[in-house]
Design a protein around this motif. Structure first.
Motif, PDB file in Angstrom:
ATOM      1  N   GLN A 125       0.851  -1.207   0.000  1.00  0.00           N
ATOM      2  CA  GLN A 125       0.000   0.000   0.000  1.00  0.00           C
ATOM      3  C   GLN A 125       0.880   1.249   0.000  1.00  0.00           C
ATOM      4  O   GLN A 125       2.026   1.191   0.414  1.00  0.00           O
ATOM      5  CB  GLN A 125      -0.837   0.045   1.291  1.00  0.00           C
ATOM      6  CG  GLN A 125      -1.800  -1.115   1.484  1.00  0.00           C
ATOM      7  CD  GLN A 125      -2.990  -1.019   0.565  1.00  0.00           C
ATOM      8  OE1 GLN A 125      -3.496   0.078   0.336  1.00  0.00           O
ATOM      9  NE2 GLN A 125      -3.435  -2.139   0.028  1.00  0.00           N
ATOM     10  N   GLY A 126       0.311   2.361  -0.422  1.00  0.00           N
ATOM     11  CA  GLY A 126       0.980   3.663  -0.266  1.00  0.00           C
ATOM     12  C   GLY A 126       1.820   4.056  -1.460  1.00  0.00           C
ATOM     13  O   GLY A 126       1.739   3.457  -2.531  1.00  0.00           O
ATOM     14  N   GLU A 127       2.632   5.085  -1.218  1.00  0.00           N
ATOM     15  CA  GLU A 127       3.436   5.673  -2.285  1.00  0.00           C
ATOM     16  C   GLU A 127       4.394   4.633  -2.878  1.00  0.00           C
ATOM     17  O   GLU A 127       4.920   3.790  -2.152  1.00  0.00           O
ATOM     18  CB  GLU A 127       4.259   6.810  -1.649  1.00  0.00           C
ATOM     19  CG  GLU A 127       4.833   7.790  -2.622  1.00  0.00           C
ATOM     20  CD  GLU A 127       5.927   8.640  -1.956  1.00  0.00           C
ATOM     21  OE1 GLU A 127       6.716   9.224  -2.686  1.00  0.00           O
ATOM     22  OE2 GLU A 127       5.975   8.673  -0.698  1.00  0.00           O
ATOM     23  N   LEU A 128       4.623   4.735  -4.199  1.00  0.00           N
ATOM     24  CA  LEU A 128       5.563   3.803  -4.831  1.00  0.00           C
ATOM     25  C   LEU A 128       6.974   4.381  -4.763  1.00  0.00           C
ATOM     26  O   LEU A 128       7.226   5.478  -5.246  1.00  0.00           O
ATOM     27  CB  LEU A 128       5.196   3.560  -6.298  1.00  0.00           C
ATOM     28  CG  LEU A 128       6.100   2.537  -6.965  1.00  0.00           C
ATOM     29  CD1 LEU A 128       5.560   1.128  -6.794  1.00  0.00           C
ATOM     30  CD2 LEU A 128       6.305   2.847  -8.432  1.00  0.00           C
ATOM     31  N   THR A 129       7.877   3.619  -4.144  1.00  0.00           N
ATOM     32  CA  THR A 129       9.286   4.014  -4.092  1.00  0.00           C
ATOM     33  C   THR A 129      10.112   2.762  -4.383  1.00  0.00           C
ATOM     34  O   THR A 129       9.557   1.662  -4.485  1.00  0.00           O
ATOM     35  CB  THR A 129       9.688   4.528  -2.683  1.00  0.00           C
ATOM     36  OG1 THR A 129       9.526   3.437  -1.759  1.00  0.00           O
ATOM     37  CG2 THR A 129       8.861   5.715  -2.241  1.00  0.00           C
ATOM     38  N   GLU A 130      11.421   2.943  -4.433  1.00  0.00           N
ATOM     39  CA  GLU A 130      12.297   1.770  -4.614  1.00  0.00           C
ATOM     40  C   GLU A 130      12.052   0.769  -3.480  1.00  0.00           C
ATOM     41  O   GLU A 130      12.052  -0.440  -3.686  1.00  0.00           O
ATOM     42  CB  GLU A 130      13.761   2.216  -4.639  1.00  0.00           C
ATOM     43  CG  GLU A 130      14.712   1.049  -4.652  1.00  0.00           C
ATOM     44  CD  GLU A 130      16.135   1.383  -5.074  1.00  0.00           C
ATOM     45  OE1 GLU A 130      16.391   2.507  -5.520  1.00  0.00           O
ATOM     46  OE2 GLU A 130      16.988   0.488  -4.943  1.00  0.00           O
ATOM     47  N   GLN A 131      11.809   1.306  -2.278  1.00  0.00           N
ATOM     48  CA  GLN A 131      11.573   0.467  -1.097  1.00  0.00           C
ATOM     49  C   GLN A 131      10.426  -0.531  -1.323  1.00  0.00           C
ATOM     50  O   GLN A 131      10.471  -1.658  -0.840  1.00  0.00           O
ATOM     51  CB  GLN A 131      11.272   1.394   0.098  1.00  0.00           C
ATOM     52  CG  GLN A 131      11.231   0.704   1.446  1.00  0.00           C
ATOM     53  CD  GLN A 131      12.565   0.069   1.830  1.00  0.00           C
ATOM     54  OE1 GLN A 131      13.620   0.646   1.565  1.00  0.00           O
ATOM     55  NE2 GLN A 131      12.520  -1.120   2.415  1.00  0.00           N
ATOM     56  N   SER A 132       9.412  -0.121  -2.099  1.00  0.00           N
ATOM     57  CA  SER A 132       8.258  -1.001  -2.346  1.00  0.00           C
ATOM     58  C   SER A 132       8.700  -2.328  -2.964  1.00  0.00           C
ATOM     59  O   SER A 132       8.077  -3.369  -2.779  1.00  0.00           O
ATOM     60  CB  SER A 132       7.259  -0.353  -3.308  1.00  0.00           C
ATOM     61  OG  SER A 132       7.116   1.017  -3.073  1.00  0.00           O
ATOM     62  N   PHE A 133       9.806  -2.275  -3.730  1.00  0.00           N
ATOM     63  CA  PHE A 133      10.277  -3.467  -4.460  1.00  0.00           C
ATOM     64  C   PHE A 133      11.188  -4.358  -3.621  1.00  0.00           C
ATOM     65  O   PHE A 133      11.440  -5.499  -3.987  1.00  0.00           O
ATOM     66  CB  PHE A 133      11.065  -3.027  -5.705  1.00  0.00           C
ATOM     67  CG  PHE A 133      10.218  -2.467  -6.807  1.00  0.00           C
ATOM     68  CD1 PHE A 133       9.882  -3.247  -7.900  1.00  0.00           C
ATOM     69  CD2 PHE A 133       9.745  -1.163  -6.748  1.00  0.00           C
ATOM     70  CE1 PHE A 133       9.102  -2.735  -8.916  1.00  0.00           C
ATOM     71  CE2 PHE A 133       8.964  -0.642  -7.762  1.00  0.00           C
ATOM     72  CZ  PHE A 133       8.632  -1.426  -8.850  1.00  0.00           C
TER      73      PHE A 133
END
Ligand code: F6P
Ligand code: MN
Length: 330
Positions: free
Chosen positions: A128-136
């Motif tokens: 959920q939430g904003e897409l960042t490199e961390q999401s991956f």
């Protein structure tokens, strides 16, 4: 023979993931056409650009990356993508449920010699939430699907959604991927290894000793002969391992102290490790199971040792021992 859509339904793969996999399959058919036309379509050779990893991009790297990026952005169920050929993660649909990591054309040094290349992909759930490199940055264990498409004498897809590994072959007449092997099973024992031997002097001591023992054949501690193969495209070497067993490795080396590993975790090692585990094989760095690695960045590189379960265990047993000596530094 069942087609890809029918098998995904039979496996009760959720409809949105099935749609995404069909999008990947359709795009790979178009890539297969581009690759097949070769010099006729003016797609061979290099561009003047480098990717984020400092490698010169081939024209087909760029073309196939754009094909996949455009298709996945339009798919509706993809939150974001990470590609070998994109410096940063790319945002797709705000409501997308999945993240897709891919190597659009693995083995691209093979392009200009009309040899094996393929597309590798990994699908993760989108947080959920904003897409960042961390999401991956999720462990390979989180993958909900992984696969590759091999553009060889026939175009084949290897796919897992966690229900074993299946092979599909593209029927050139109908343009459909048909199920040609339902339960891929890697033989636990093997007499075949795959490694770039020219790096031998740069490997760590355990890998040097392990390979030296294989090469000694009958007169060495293994007391039997081993054969070697190297396609220089991970997708081709892993396909052979899935078909007839073997051990494939791109180990740690000290050729370039700033780059001890070659293969990329998120879109090479992880998807291949899932396909291999789902076929009864093993995948490790020598010290850690690949699928359990906590990624630190999307283009992270990692050592890879994968294939026939018993042979990977033998290789890992060398890594458990305390070896004297270090590989030569140049
Ligand atoms: O993507 C990296 C890659 O091309 C793999 O597909 C392949 O296994 C390896 O590099 C080949 O490395 P080398 O150039 O050392 O043979
Ligand atoms: Mn690659």
């Amino acid at each position: 023979m069942q087609n890809l859509a029918q098998t995904l339904t039979a496996q009760a793969v959720n409809a949105s993931l099935a749609d995404l996999l069909l999008t990947l399959a359709d795009t790979s058919k178009a890539i297969s056409q581009a690759v097949r036309h070769g010099a006729l379509a003016g797609v061979l050779g290099a561009t003047e650009q480098e990717n984020v990893q400092g490698e010169t991009q081939k024209k087909l790297d760029v073309i196939t990356n754009d094909m996949l990026k455009d298709a996945l952005k339009a798919a509706g169920n993809v939150r974001g993508i990470a590609s070998e050929e994109e410096d940063y993660v790319v945002e797709a649909d705000k409501d997308g449920e999945y993240l897709v990591c891919f190597d659009p054309l693995d083995g691209s040094s093979n392009i200009d010699i009309n040899s094996l290349v393929g597309t590798i992909f990994s699908v993760l759930p989108a947080p959920q939430g904003e897409l960042t490199e961390q999401s991956f940055l999720q462990k390979g264990r989180n993958q909900v699907a992984a696969g590759y498409v091999l553009y060889g004498p026939s175009t084949m897809m290897a796919l897992t959604t966690g229900n074993g590994t299946q092979f599909y072959t593209l029927d050139p007449k109908t343009g459909e991927f048909l199920l040609t092997e339902e339960k891929v099973a890697i033989t636990p024992d093997t007499g075949e290894f795959a490694i770039n031997m020219s790096n031998q002097r740069f490997w760590e001591a355990p890998m040097q000793t392990y390979i030296a023992d294989l090469v000694l054949g009958k007169i060495g501690p293994r007391e039997r002969a081993f054969n070697m193969r190297w396609i220089a495209a991970m997708v081709g070497d892993v396909h052979r391992v899935l078909c007839r067993g073997g051990i494939f490795t791109y180990p740690t080396d000290n050729k370039n102290p700033n780059k001890p590993f070659k293969l990329r975790l998120m879109y090479e090692a992880n998807p291949m490790a899932l396909l291999v585990e789902q076929a009864g094989g093993k995948a490790s760095t020598g010290y850690e199971t690949i699928l359990d690695i906590e990624p630190q960045e999307i283009h992270q590189r990692v050592a890879v040792i994968l294939g026939s379960a018993n042979e990977v265990d033998v290789c890992l047993s060398y890594h458990d021992q305390d070896y004297a000596g270090e590989p030569e530094v140049e």
